[in-house]
Design an enzyme around this catalytic site. Sequence first.
Site, PDB file in Angstrom:
ATOM      1  N   SER A 132      -8.657  -4.882   3.136  1.00 22.85           N
ATOM      2  CA  SER A 132      -9.125  -6.202   3.538  1.00 22.85           C
ATOM      3  C   SER A 132      -8.808  -6.406   5.009  1.00 22.85           C
ATOM      4  O   SER A 132      -7.849  -5.822   5.537  1.00 22.85           O
ATOM      5  CB  SER A 132      -8.423  -7.293   2.705  1.00 22.85           C
ATOM      6  OG  SER A 132      -8.698  -8.580   3.215  1.00 22.85           O
ATOM      7  N   TYR A 145      -0.770 -10.944  -0.864  1.00 21.52           N
ATOM      8  CA  TYR A 145      -2.066 -10.286  -0.679  1.00 21.52           C
ATOM      9  C   TYR A 145      -2.078  -9.449   0.597  1.00 21.52           C
ATOM     10  O   TYR A 145      -2.530  -8.299   0.605  1.00 21.52           O
ATOM     11  CB  TYR A 145      -3.165 -11.344  -0.633  1.00 21.52           C
ATOM     12  CG  TYR A 145      -4.564 -10.777  -0.651  1.00 21.52           C
ATOM     13  CD1 TYR A 145      -5.133 -10.325  -1.841  1.00 21.52           C
ATOM     14  CD2 TYR A 145      -5.322 -10.695   0.508  1.00 21.52           C
ATOM     15  CE1 TYR A 145      -6.417  -9.807  -1.868  1.00 21.52           C
ATOM     16  CE2 TYR A 145      -6.603 -10.175   0.495  1.00 21.52           C
ATOM     17  CZ  TYR A 145      -7.150  -9.731  -0.703  1.00 21.52           C
ATOM     18  OH  TYR A 145      -8.421  -9.210  -0.713  1.00 21.52           O
TER      19      TYR A 145
END
Length: 253
Positions: A132, A145
């Site tokens: 990401s 995350y």
Amino acid sequence: MAERVALVTAGAQGIGRAVVLALSAAGWNVTAIDIDAEALAELPDTILTVAGDVGDEAVVADAIARTVDRFGRLDAIVNNAGINANGPVESLDLDAVRTVLDVSLVSILATAKHGAAHLRAAGGGAIVNIASSRALMSEPDTEAYSAAKGGVVAVTHALAMSLGTREDRNTPPIRVSAISPGWIETGPWQKASKRRDPEHSDADREQHPAGRVGRPEDIAEAVLYLLDDRAGFITGQNLVIDGGMTKKMIYVE
């Protein structure tokens, strides 16, 4: 690529679903693992589906074994699974953080552990890990995350070295790459009960030098390229696909 076989984690919705369908359309045989059995049931019958939690090594090992039993080989692994446990640092549930790491990061090591021998037997093959842009930049309260996705980028180049190292010239190397998506609109790629049409403002689009929010197809096309022999000289790299968003300077007045 007509006879090749790929395993995709979190393959039932969003980016994973786009990857599964793109591979299938390109002639690959595909296995999709996902924790959502309802979403898996909406995939075409040609896809081998495995319902389970990729944070569980036994689920990963079983899915790989079933893939090889069904299709006779394994040429590629796409590690797409990822979850979050966002919240203020002072009140983080560390057990939830560990679950994030198991699903998003440790599962990649599990697929490599149980899949490497099959990839080598098929001639080497490739692994693509979906990281990401949060591995490179953050918002507040996204530590779990961001840590997991930063770990995905790091484990990608580590695996590229480990799986590309050969004891002899008869051992085929395995290429390992990462893709870091930015803002990808997955609404149209959810299961039927959650599917929605995207609504983006001019401000949403203007954040991206490319002029729009990303689509799962953007990531699927990159996966197809990285798995192809045309990308045979690419390994250990992280491809950021974000419409230029992480490169845009923002001034606050």
